[in-house]
Write an enzyme that holds these catalytic residues in place. Sequence first.
Site, mmCIF file in Angstrom:
data_model
loop_
_atom_site.group_PDB
_atom_site.id
_atom_site.type_symbol
_atom_site.label_atom_id
_atom_site.label_comp_id
_atom_site.label_asym_id
_atom_site.label_seq_id
_atom_site.Cartn_x
_atom_site.Cartn_y
_atom_site.Cartn_z
ATOM 1 N N ASP B 25 -2.002 -3.937 3.641
ATOM 2 C CA ASP B 25 -1.777 -4.848 4.755
ATOM 3 C C ASP B 25 -3.147 -5.084 5.398
ATOM 4 O O ASP B 25 -3.676 -4.215 6.067
ATOM 5 C CB ASP B 25 -0.795 -4.213 5.750
ATOM 6 C CG ASP B 25 -0.616 -5.049 7.013
ATOM 7 O OD1 ASP B 25 -1.239 -6.134 7.120
ATOM 8 O OD2 ASP B 25 0.144 -4.616 7.898
ATOM 9 N N LYS B 87 -9.932 -11.644 10.269
ATOM 10 C CA LYS B 87 -8.860 -12.387 9.604
ATOM 11 C C LYS B 87 -8.742 -13.800 10.181
ATOM 12 O O LYS B 87 -8.354 -14.731 9.494
ATOM 13 C CB LYS B 87 -7.553 -11.623 9.791
ATOM 14 C CG LYS B 87 -6.401 -12.107 8.937
ATOM 15 C CD LYS B 87 -5.223 -11.164 9.120
ATOM 16 C CE LYS B 87 -4.035 -11.551 8.273
ATOM 17 N NZ LYS B 87 -2.959 -10.552 8.411
ATOM 18 N N GLU B 182 3.786 -11.498 4.513
ATOM 19 C CA GLU B 182 4.066 -10.314 5.334
ATOM 20 C C GLU B 182 5.549 -10.163 5.706
ATOM 21 O O GLU B 182 6.103 -9.074 5.575
ATOM 22 C CB GLU B 182 3.168 -10.319 6.582
ATOM 23 C CG GLU B 182 1.722 -10.003 6.210
ATOM 24 C CD GLU B 182 0.697 -10.408 7.257
ATOM 25 O OE1 GLU B 182 1.091 -10.805 8.362
ATOM 26 O OE2 GLU B 182 -0.514 -10.332 6.960
ATOM 27 N N ASP B 204 7.655 -11.828 12.958
ATOM 28 C CA ASP B 204 6.434 -11.036 12.735
ATOM 29 C C ASP B 204 5.312 -11.504 13.655
ATOM 30 O O ASP B 204 4.677 -12.525 13.407
ATOM 31 C CB ASP B 204 6.034 -11.173 11.255
ATOM 32 C CG ASP B 204 4.770 -10.392 10.913
ATOM 33 O OD1 ASP B 204 4.172 -9.774 11.822
ATOM 34 O OD2 ASP B 204 4.374 -10.409 9.735
#
Lengths: 177, 621
Positions: B25, B87, B182, B204
């Site tokens: 992850d 990210k 994800e 999420d």
Amino acid sequence: MQPLLKQNFFELFRLSPGYLIDVSELASRYRELQQVVHPDRFANASEQERRLSMQAAAHVNEAFQTLKSPLLRARYLLELQGVAVDQPLTMPADFLMEQIDLREQLQALPAQADALLALMRLRDDLEQRIRDLQQAFAAMIAVGDYDAMQALLIFNKMQFLYRLQDEVDSQEEQLSG
Amino acid sequence: MALLQISEPGQTPEPHQQRRAAGIDLGTTNSLIATVRDGVSETLVDRQGRPLLPSVVRYHGEGDVSVGYEALQAAVDDAHNTIVSVKRLMGRGKDDLPQNKYHFAAGDSRVPRIQTVGGDVSAVEVSAEILKTLARRAQQQMGGALDGVVITVPAYFDDAQRQATKDAARLVGLNVLRLLNEPTAAAVAYGLDQKDEGIYAIYDLGGGTFDISILRFTKGVFEVMATAGDSALGGDDLDLAVSDWIMQQAEIDDDGDHRTRRYLARAARAAKEALTTEQEVRLDVERPEGDCWHGKLTREQFNGLVSDLVNKTLLPCQRALRDAGLAKEDIQDVVMVGGSTRVPYVRERVGEFFNCQPHVDIDPDKVVAIGAAIQADVLIGNRQNDDMLLLDVIPLSLGIETMGGLVEKIIPRNTTIPVSRAQDFTTYKDGQTALSVLVVQGERELVSDCRSLARFELHGIPPMAAGAARIRVSFQVDADGLLSVTAREATTGTESHIDIKPSYGLSDDEVERMLSDSIAHAEGDVFSRKLREQQVEAARTLEAIRSALDADGQRLLDSDEHRAIEQAIAALQTVGEGDDITAIKQACQAVEQAGAEFAQRRMDDSIRQALAGHKLDEFNT
């Protein structure tokens, strides 16, 4: 037997060709096929097998999407019969008048006090019209020996109504936004 | 940057042995790695027993880099050399970047590079450092190099962001089995496939991204029905709302100072975390002037500060439901993922929206890595007879530019992948031999409102009258959600050559150069690295064809065909032990060529068997 990619979509899913299909049956055949062709089954295989798997899975997806959608399924059946689906067609005047009328109703909606309710009614109306067309189309295909231009006309009407339905959706999005 | 070891061909585990696979992850705030041991998926911890690796990279100069908690400590004091939330920069162009956050290097590369004392670095290289640290952790604890990994990405990541993630893995030599969305990973971790059929929503909210996915489970198959989100909205934004409020309350001026911002962000984050259990929190904030501001923040005040942001997540929920053709009542359960779903107000609002009590049973920080590890275990082939299958979708529509800057959609959002679609183009001038096409991703009608992915140019179109050429361009999106394009001129069958210029991603040359640069700093050299890679590919090819022959060779091949394949195998074995990279590559291709028809027959055969239960005479045309 012919290779997978040469089979028509009905053959691929082992379904008899026709407009009325059992969608849950279609979905379960789809899952059975993806179980064997999906790239996840070949993640660690050779480059070649991975490529083949991707092509096969994309083809199965395409076939599923086509047969699942009432509009795309109608188009596909016509194409199988060699009908040039995209040829320009003169729509009957009364149908066009109806379309204009429905569109005007849609455009007038946002100004109305009970806009959402009116929208709901319009949606029901559209759905009924679409159902009628689908029945007519199914009956024609089932007989087999049908007038291609007649079937194409029904298909075009469906296309008009589905497009209008999309506009109803986006109108609803704005109203409830 | 030092390289990870990849398995030596001689050392690759036997086909029936367990292979080393892991799920990663790669998060905005924290990253994790997990693996399946004795049938249980668990995260791997560092020497101090911590599962999280803060996604923070600090460059010290002279090739020295620290990653994780150590780097995090310097995030305030050495802000310009310490990269946080990288990210958010993945797959982004210069125009999308926060102006005052880092010093960006000038240059002609389309990919922005951050200036540090350790040289200019791109987001891909920074992410590669994080991946390398995690992979090393796995290597030490699993007794050898990883055979394959699954890396998770936000479902709402576009093509450029996905490609950047894959490039980062390539830089450290990781074999990426799949990029997994994800929310889908979270669904796997919850074992929802073990349950009865049903439709679930996965909400999420991570550090920097928000995703909502609607999934349907039927007999081990996960079908993503729709996904929506915001790839630039997350816990960082909640912190920002709080730190803005502190600045206002404490009368701290925004002078664009990096240090103050990071200091306040940290204080805001601590307050947010405290408020998940407390009703109010005391704040002691040091002002740039040197004195201290004391204040308090109640949970109610906090809820007020973030309510607009939480509202922003509910709109995509609505859109996903609509795309899936569902109403709220159709959702059986909601699963919460991502650290930011610890905020009680988020849970409350989501519960209200879907009218149910959201699931929070698995640690929201770990759930994605745990699911990714399970998928990695399946993909690497450690689980026999497991029929778990994930059918995911493309999150954003793909289209091309047409006349007047308008977008024509080729593949609409929420189409199940892999998918391929073809589009015909023609020439508009007599004798035209080249054509330029712009590919965009997004939902808007104008090219300028969508994300430009790549411009490609077709060359070698045979000269014809205007409008006579039929160039069929095929767009293919693979199971990782990555786009590739091929073109062919239909009337003459000429294969057109395509140059793709990614708008934001790294070009192949740039990746190649980074790879060479990184190797130059590591032990070994470019040649032996490439040789090893080719040998691994050869071993894989050999293993694949052998197990195919064992399984179906007798049944699907006649003796001549069998012999031809065996000859190609023998040739590959002979050169495979040498050091001639080109010869090994050619021998690999020869094996594939000899086995092409066989591979096709096996595919058809497995399809036939899958549908064997259904009578063929069901249809009669």
